[in-house]
Design a protein around this motif. Sequence first.
Motif, PDB file in Angstrom:
ATOM      1  N   ARG A 280     -13.007  -2.189  -1.077  1.00  0.00           N
ATOM      2  CA  ARG A 280     -12.852  -2.884   0.519  1.00  0.00           C
ATOM      3  C   ARG A 280     -13.007  -4.235   0.468  1.00  0.00           C
ATOM      4  O   ARG A 280     -12.259  -4.809   1.309  1.00  0.00           O
ATOM      5  CB  ARG A 280     -13.536  -1.957   1.158  1.00  0.00           C
ATOM      6  N   ASP A 281     -14.010  -4.810  -0.326  1.00  0.00           N
ATOM      7  CA  ASP A 281     -14.331  -6.125  -0.238  1.00  0.00           C
ATOM      8  C   ASP A 281     -14.294  -6.766  -1.671  1.00  0.00           C
ATOM      9  O   ASP A 281     -14.432  -5.905  -2.566  1.00  0.00           O
ATOM     10  CB  ASP A 281     -15.876  -6.362   0.483  1.00  0.00           C
ATOM     11  N   PRO A 282     -14.257  -7.869  -1.819  1.00  0.00           N
ATOM     12  CA  PRO A 282     -14.144  -8.556  -3.068  1.00  0.00           C
ATOM     13  C   PRO A 282     -15.220  -8.161  -3.997  1.00  0.00           C
ATOM     14  O   PRO A 282     -16.319  -8.104  -3.418  1.00  0.00           O
ATOM     15  CB  PRO A 282     -14.134  -9.965  -2.797  1.00  0.00           C
ATOM     16  N   TYR A 283     -14.859  -8.110  -5.197  1.00  0.00           N
ATOM     17  CA  TYR A 283     -16.239  -8.052  -6.178  1.00  0.00           C
ATOM     18  C   TYR A 283     -17.332  -9.277  -6.055  1.00  0.00           C
ATOM     19  O   TYR A 283     -16.902 -10.440  -5.716  1.00  0.00           O
ATOM     20  CB  TYR A 283     -15.632  -8.278  -7.560  1.00  0.00           C
ATOM     21  N   THR A 284     -18.527  -8.649  -6.297  1.00  0.00           N
ATOM     22  CA  THR A 284     -19.667  -9.812  -6.275  1.00  0.00           C
ATOM     23  C   THR A 284     -19.510 -10.846  -7.207  1.00  0.00           C
ATOM     24  O   THR A 284     -19.796 -12.127  -7.095  1.00  0.00           O
ATOM     25  CB  THR A 284     -21.045  -9.053  -6.279  1.00  0.00           C
ATOM     26  N   SER A 285     -18.987 -10.529  -8.288  1.00  0.00           N
ATOM     27  CA  SER A 285     -18.705 -11.337  -9.462  1.00  0.00           C
ATOM     28  C   SER A 285     -17.380 -12.233  -9.218  1.00  0.00           C
ATOM     29  O   SER A 285     -17.247 -13.127 -10.259  1.00  0.00           O
ATOM     30  CB  SER A 285     -18.745 -10.725 -10.590  1.00  0.00           C
ATOM     31  N   ASP A 286     -16.416 -12.040  -8.357  1.00  0.00           N
ATOM     32  CA  ASP A 286     -15.207 -12.545  -8.479  1.00  0.00           C
ATOM     33  C   ASP A 286     -14.573 -12.380  -6.833  1.00  0.00           C
ATOM     34  O   ASP A 286     -13.984 -11.376  -6.425  1.00  0.00           O
ATOM     35  CB  ASP A 286     -14.200 -11.833  -9.244  1.00  0.00           C
ATOM     36  N   GLU A 287     -15.004 -13.248  -6.270  1.00  0.00           N
ATOM     37  CA  GLU A 287     -14.610 -13.225  -4.680  1.00  0.00           C
ATOM     38  C   GLU A 287     -12.847 -13.218  -4.583  1.00  0.00           C
ATOM     39  O   GLU A 287     -12.584 -13.314  -3.450  1.00  0.00           O
ATOM     40  CB  GLU A 287     -15.121 -14.699  -4.164  1.00  0.00           C
ATOM     41  N   GLU A 288     -12.142 -13.624  -5.418  1.00  0.00           N
ATOM     42  CA  GLU A 288     -10.899 -13.501  -5.409  1.00  0.00           C
ATOM     43  C   GLU A 288     -10.392 -11.982  -5.838  1.00  0.00           C
ATOM     44  O   GLU A 288      -8.832 -11.877  -5.685  1.00  0.00           O
ATOM     45  CB  GLU A 288     -10.146 -14.367  -6.279  1.00  0.00           C
ATOM     46  N   ASN A 289     -11.169 -11.020  -6.142  1.00  0.00           N
ATOM     47  CA  ASN A 289     -10.727  -9.796  -6.655  1.00  0.00           C
ATOM     48  C   ASN A 289     -11.231  -8.948  -6.128  1.00  0.00           C
ATOM     49  O   ASN A 289     -12.227  -8.554  -5.963  1.00  0.00           O
ATOM     50  CB  ASN A 289     -10.997  -9.994  -8.087  1.00  0.00           C
ATOM     51  N   CYS A 290     -10.233  -7.884  -5.730  1.00  0.00           N
ATOM     52  CA  CYS A 290     -10.564  -6.509  -5.054  1.00  0.00           C
ATOM     53  C   CYS A 290     -10.160  -5.290  -6.113  1.00  0.00           C
ATOM     54  O   CYS A 290     -10.039  -4.184  -5.624  1.00  0.00           O
ATOM     55  CB  CYS A 290     -10.034  -6.413  -3.662  1.00  0.00           C
ATOM     56  N   GLY A 291      -9.593  -5.665  -7.305  1.00  0.00           N
ATOM     57  CA  GLY A 291      -9.238  -4.628  -8.246  1.00  0.00           C
ATOM     58  C   GLY A 291      -7.643  -4.372  -8.165  1.00  0.00           C
ATOM     59  O   GLY A 291      -6.947  -4.937  -7.415  1.00  0.00           O
ATOM     60  N   ILE A 292      -7.595  -3.334  -8.954  1.00  0.00           N
ATOM     61  CA  ILE A 292      -6.114  -2.825  -8.998  1.00  0.00           C
ATOM     62  C   ILE A 292      -5.805  -1.308  -8.273  1.00  0.00           C
ATOM     63  O   ILE A 292      -6.715  -0.567  -8.563  1.00  0.00           O
ATOM     64  CB  ILE A 292      -5.689  -2.732 -10.440  1.00  0.00           C
ATOM     65  N   HIS A 293      -4.722  -1.217  -7.577  1.00  0.00           N
ATOM     66  CA  HIS A 293      -4.318   0.224  -7.112  1.00  0.00           C
ATOM     67  C   HIS A 293      -3.110   0.487  -7.625  1.00  0.00           C
ATOM     68  O   HIS A 293      -2.111  -0.430  -7.601  1.00  0.00           O
ATOM     69  CB  HIS A 293      -4.842   0.285  -5.416  1.00  0.00           C
ATOM     70  N   TYR A 294      -2.805   1.743  -7.767  1.00  0.00           N
ATOM     71  CA  TYR A 294      -1.437   2.293  -8.373  1.00  0.00           C
ATOM     72  C   TYR A 294      -0.419   2.581  -7.212  1.00  0.00           C
ATOM     73  O   TYR A 294       0.834   2.435  -7.604  1.00  0.00           O
ATOM     74  CB  TYR A 294      -1.725   3.567  -8.925  1.00  0.00           C
ATOM     75  N   PHE A 295      -0.753   3.130  -6.062  1.00  0.00           N
ATOM     76  CA  PHE A 295       0.030   3.454  -5.211  1.00  0.00           C
ATOM     77  C   PHE A 295      -0.135   2.997  -3.504  1.00  0.00           C
ATOM     78  O   PHE A 295      -1.262   2.418  -3.330  1.00  0.00           O
ATOM     79  CB  PHE A 295       0.030   5.030  -5.077  1.00  0.00           C
ATOM     80  N   SER A 296       0.834   3.071  -2.835  1.00  0.00           N
ATOM     81  CA  SER A 296       0.637   2.782  -1.490  1.00  0.00           C
ATOM     82  C   SER A 296       0.027   3.885  -0.823  1.00  0.00           C
ATOM     83  O   SER A 296       0.236   5.083  -1.399  1.00  0.00           O
ATOM     84  CB  SER A 296       2.034   2.251  -0.430  1.00  0.00           C
ATOM     85  N   GLN A 297      -0.271   3.750   0.606  1.00  0.00           N
ATOM     86  CA  GLN A 297      -0.774   5.148   1.149  1.00  0.00           C
ATOM     87  C   GLN A 297       0.488   6.085   1.414  1.00  0.00           C
ATOM     88  O   GLN A 297       0.061   7.444   1.263  1.00  0.00           O
ATOM     89  CB  GLN A 297      -1.248   4.795   2.713  1.00  0.00           C
ATOM     90  N   GLU A 298       1.485   5.707   1.753  1.00  0.00           N
ATOM     91  CA  GLU A 298       2.715   6.332   2.013  1.00  0.00           C
ATOM     92  C   GLU A 298       3.113   7.223   0.815  1.00  0.00           C
ATOM     93  O   GLU A 298       3.447   8.446   0.958  1.00  0.00           O
ATOM     94  CB  GLU A 298       4.040   5.459   2.390  1.00  0.00           C
TER      95      GLU A 298
END
Length: 540
Positions: free
Chosen positions: A303-321
């Motif tokens: 939900r919030d960026p990584y502590t090690s990388d303020e530009e990164n929130c990771g990868i997600h595969y699908f949308s909620q829909e």
Amino acid sequence: MDKQYLFINGEIITVDKKDQIVEAVAIKGNKIVATGNNDEILNLKNSKSETIDLDGKTLIPGFIDSHLHISMYGTNCIAISCKDKSINSIDDLLKKIKELAKRTPKSQWIRAWGYNENTIVDQRFPTREELDAITTDHPVMITRTCGHISTVNSNALQIGNIDRNTVDPDGGKIDRDTQGDPTGLLLENAHMKMFSIASFSDEELSNAHKIASEHFAQKGITSIHDATGYGLSNLNALQTDSKNGLIKQRVYAMVGALNDAQSIVKHMVNAGIFTGLGDDKFRIGPVKLFLDGSSSGPTIWTRDPYTSDEENCGIHYFSQEEVDELFIPAHEKGWQITAHAQGDAAIDMLLNTIEKANQLYPRENTRHRIEHAGIAAPDLIQRMKEQNVIPIPNPAFLYEYGDSYVDNYGERAECMYPMGDYLNAGIPAAIASDCPVTDYSPMRGIHAAITRKSNSGQVIGENKRVSLLEAIRMYTLNGAYASFEEDSKGSIEPGKFADLVLLDRSIIKSDIDVLPDVQVEWTMIDGNIIYSNTKEEIHL
């Protein structure tokens, strides 16, 4: 008439409602018939009875690993292990690949697994050029320890139709150099697609299943929840090898794949079957998706960026829909649903779907699951409780990857795999190893749940600890509950299957820090010894 066995003078951890520890237990055929003190059990003795003295050692219910990949682990066993102590550098690994290439027919895959760039001396992945220098006659794949990232050579890229013009797949990334050419490093869905291409023959899979089953038995694992790997053909191989006895453990099989799981979920939901089909040896479990990445990668969706990388929130595969469209019909048709969800954003997404499904199509006792449920913040745990969701955490990850969790996620690491929080909320979390991502030994997972220590000794989330008996329950009865089988296994109680494990000592009287060194003397399924480490021959 079935023979009766009376086990006496033991430290028998029953995992019943009262957490009773008794001296003795009687089994007949494949079932437990009684528990109690020595005199009570010896009173059952007849001409068909044999008495076995446990000499004060611990007897426990067979361990249930609620999330592992038997096919992946077994096939890894016939590949190069980067966790081998002899591999400390990229050069060490390249030498192993060169040796294997000499005795491998051209065009056949060369595979290595368990690679961790954080622990290797070079602190990086091998390059495509380094792999090409070893062999261009074989496709080469080196899979990271998390199972979500790999590096490959040019031959593999060609087989996978990956070049500078190839578009990154949804939920994945093809790493490229400054000229735009693929470096050979594949992340998430890019790796999953390549992994599915590097498939195994039926003979290789059967051999892998046999090896894995034997290894699991040595650690007291009597039931597994297989978390999928190679799709529907793999599911068929699992069922076949379970039926023919190559896989000794009871299997609860999740339905999905590392690649294109959504197509398999749609197919199975429309096929008219649902969770629970099968018998006590092999049963169909939930449909499963991957929602995000690897906790150690790090590629999980936060939900919030990584502590090690303020530009990164990771990868997600699908949308909620997309998740709603796949899972709500599955729920309606009677499936248990689950997903790999490590980051708090991924957990939130899955809970959104479960809440909608339960509201639209209410039904009793759904027991939907969350595989891993890595960053399980208090608000997410409350929602799990409200929806009767079962998380499947991996405390052993804290031991192997805990230091990197603190680096990448900061204070959020204290909420990772929070066994104590689940216990306090009354949620029956079921511990799993996620083998081959980490050590499949239940004793390693139990020790990590009790201590929450990383391999450097750092304690991560001290107030999330649980006791020894609580951790054992999470590795036995809670695992049975997660597969709707708590009435037949998971504890040592009359009427349940005689799935038992004898340890080499009293673990109640042992120091907590020796738990990872505790060995299994024998493992029993259905009243039959499937593994024995004792010098004396066991006649059961």
